[in-house]
Design an enzyme around this catalytic site. Sequence first.
Site, PDB file in Angstrom:
ATOM      1  N   ASP A  79      -4.266  22.721  -1.495  1.00  0.00           N
ATOM      2  CA  ASP A  79      -4.203  23.165  -0.157  1.00  0.00           C
ATOM      3  C   ASP A  79      -2.799  23.178   0.334  1.00  0.00           C
ATOM      4  O   ASP A  79      -2.267  24.276   1.058  1.00  0.00           O
ATOM      5  CB  ASP A  79      -4.727  22.226   0.768  1.00  0.00           C
ATOM      6  CG  ASP A  79      -6.630  22.449   0.649  1.00  0.00           C
ATOM      7  OD1 ASP A  79      -7.007  22.524  -0.635  1.00  0.00           O
ATOM      8  OD2 ASP A  79      -7.064  22.661   1.541  1.00  0.00           O
ATOM      9  N   ASP A 120      -8.833  18.352  -2.419  1.00  0.00           N
ATOM     10  CA  ASP A 120      -9.462  18.672  -1.235  1.00  0.00           C
ATOM     11  C   ASP A 120     -10.764  19.404  -1.201  1.00  0.00           C
ATOM     12  O   ASP A 120     -11.614  19.163  -0.617  1.00  0.00           O
ATOM     13  CB  ASP A 120      -8.733  19.627  -0.215  1.00  0.00           C
ATOM     14  CG  ASP A 120      -7.532  18.780   0.308  1.00  0.00           C
ATOM     15  OD1 ASP A 120      -6.960  17.678  -0.536  1.00  0.00           O
ATOM     16  OD2 ASP A 120      -6.875  19.179   1.339  1.00  0.00           O
ATOM     17  N   SER A 466      -5.949  19.919   8.558  1.00  0.00           N
ATOM     18  CA  SER A 466      -5.799  19.112   7.552  1.00  0.00           C
ATOM     19  C   SER A 466      -6.328  17.791   7.786  1.00  0.00           C
ATOM     20  O   SER A 466      -6.102  17.229   8.706  1.00  0.00           O
ATOM     21  CB  SER A 466      -4.395  18.880   7.125  1.00  0.00           C
ATOM     22  OG  SER A 466      -4.115  17.925   5.990  1.00  0.00           O
TER      23      SER A 466
END
Length: 550
Positions: A79, A120, A466
Site C-alpha cells: 500500500d 494490508d 491508512s
Amino acid sequence: MTRHRGKVEDVTEAYYRGLMHAVGYRRSDLDKPQIAIVNSWTDVNPGHQPLKELAQRVKEGVWAAGGSPGEFMVPAPCDGMAQGPGMHYILPQRDLIAASIEAMVQAHGFEGMVMLASCDKILPGMLMAAARLDLPTLFLTAGAMLPYQLGDRVVVTSDLKEAIGKRRSGEIDQETFLEWQECFCASPGTCSMMGTANSMGCFVEAVGLAPFGSATMLAFDAAKLRQARDVGERIVALVREGRTARAYLTDKSLSNGIKYLSASGGSTNAVLHLMALASVLGLDLDLDRFQQVQASVPLVAKFKPASPLNLNDYHRAGGVRTLLKAISDYLDLEVPIAMGGTLADWLIPAPPPDGRVIRPAAEPLEPDGCFAILRGNLAPGGAVVKKSGVEPRMKVHTGPAVVFDSEEEVRDFLLTKEVRPGSVLVVRYEGPKGGPGMRELSIPAAMLVGMGLHTSVAMVTDGRFSGATRGPCVGHVCPEAWEGGPLAYVQDGDLIEIHLPENRIQLLVPEEELRQRMQNPPARPDHPAPGMLAAYRQRVSGADTGAVWL
C-alpha cells in the site's frame, strides 16, 4: 480433493503423480499429507522480502512431521508504494488473492495450507481463502521492521509520511527530508506501527490461527526461524486431526478478534476486512454489531502513529498475549487455538500488563474501544473513524466543507493552497465504485499532521484511510458518492458536524434544501475504470459490507 495416501493406488492419478515426479517428488512423498505453502514473497515489498527464507524453514517442519510441502506464490502489493494511481489496484487485489488461492488449492488437491503473508490486503485475502476452502490452515507473518533511532527519538514509516507535511511547511529542509527518506525504513519487515498490516497480523494471532508473537517480533529475530519450523510441523498434525480453518474462525473467535483490535488501537481498514470475512463465513456481522462489540472493551494500548510506542515496544511488553490477558474478562477464553489448547491455556503464562505499553483494563486510555461507527444524514449507511487517534479537542468539530472530487485534487490543494483552520475537507468519488478501488488517502491525512493542521482540520471521504492515519479522518462513508450518496450533494461552505462521543456525522443543511439538491444529481467526474477495474466497479459491494467483488 484428497490425494492417495497409503491405499491401493488409483490408476487415474497416474498423470498427476507423473507430473509431480517431474518436479522431484518421490512415490513416498506423494503418499504423505500434501501441504500448500502459500507464499506472498516478493523483492519489492519489505514486509514480504523475508518470506523467501521463512518458506524454506516451514517446509523443513512439514518434511520433519511426515508431510509433503508444495510452494506457490500470490501477489503482494505494498500500500505504501502504491499511493496515488497505483492505489486503484490495491483493494481489488485482496479478492484476487483469495480467488487465486482457492483456484490453485482446489486444482491441485492440497490437504492443508500455511499462509505466508504480512501486509494490508494479503492477510485479509488469505483469510477469505481459508474461510472458503475450510482446510487445516496456519498463518505466519514475516515480523516487524527495525525502528530507526533519530537522535533521542525512535521513528518508523508513519513518521516518514508525516515528514512530507513538514517539508511542505518548511519545518525541515530538503537535505534533511532526503536523509529521513533513506533511513526511516530501517530493515525488511512490516512497518513498525499499528497500521493495517500489523492490525491484521495480530488479529490472526488473536483468533488462534498464528503463533503468538509472530506479528510483533523483529523480522530478523532467530526465534522467527524456529517459529517457522514449528508451524510446518503443526500443520501436518492439524491435517491428521482433521481440524480445519472454520474450527477457529467462529462467531466467538471473531468477537474476540474485534475486541482485540478495539483494545489495541487497530486500523479502520480492519473493519472493512472483517465485514468481508464474515460475509464469506456466513456470520451475522454488520456495522451496528461491530460497534456494539468493539465498544464493549476498553482501549488499553496505542502505538505509532497514535502514540510514540512502536511494535518492538509492544513485543517486549508481551505483545498480543499480554493485551488479551489485560482484557480477558471480556473474552471467550474457551475458544481453541490452532497451535494447541485453548486461549485460556495460552494466557496463563503470559506476562501481566506493564501499565505503560499495555495498561490494565481498570486503567484504560478510553473506556469504549478505539473505533467509532458514525451515522447521520451524511452517512446513513455508516462511516468509520479511529477515534483513539483524534485529539480530544477535535472529537466534536463543526466546520465549513471544502469539496474535492478526487485524491489528486486534495493533494494539489494541500501542496499549493492555504488550508483554513476549522475546515472539513470532503474527498468524494473515491469509494469502491467511484475510485474505483476505494483508494487510501493516507498521504493527504499525514500531510495535515505534518503541517500541524490535525488539531483544527477534519477530513471526510467515501474512500479509506491508512491504519497509520491519525487525526479527525472519517472514511468509508456509505452510500458512496458514485452511487448517489449524500456526499455527492455537499457544496463548498456547507457546515458539517462530526460528533464522535455521539457517533454522529451530520450535514447541517435544511432537509428541504437537501431534498431539492437531490432532485438534480450532479454529473459524475471522469474516473476511468480500465481493464479489471471495469469488472470491479460493476460487481463490488459497498464498504459497509466489506467491498467484496469475488
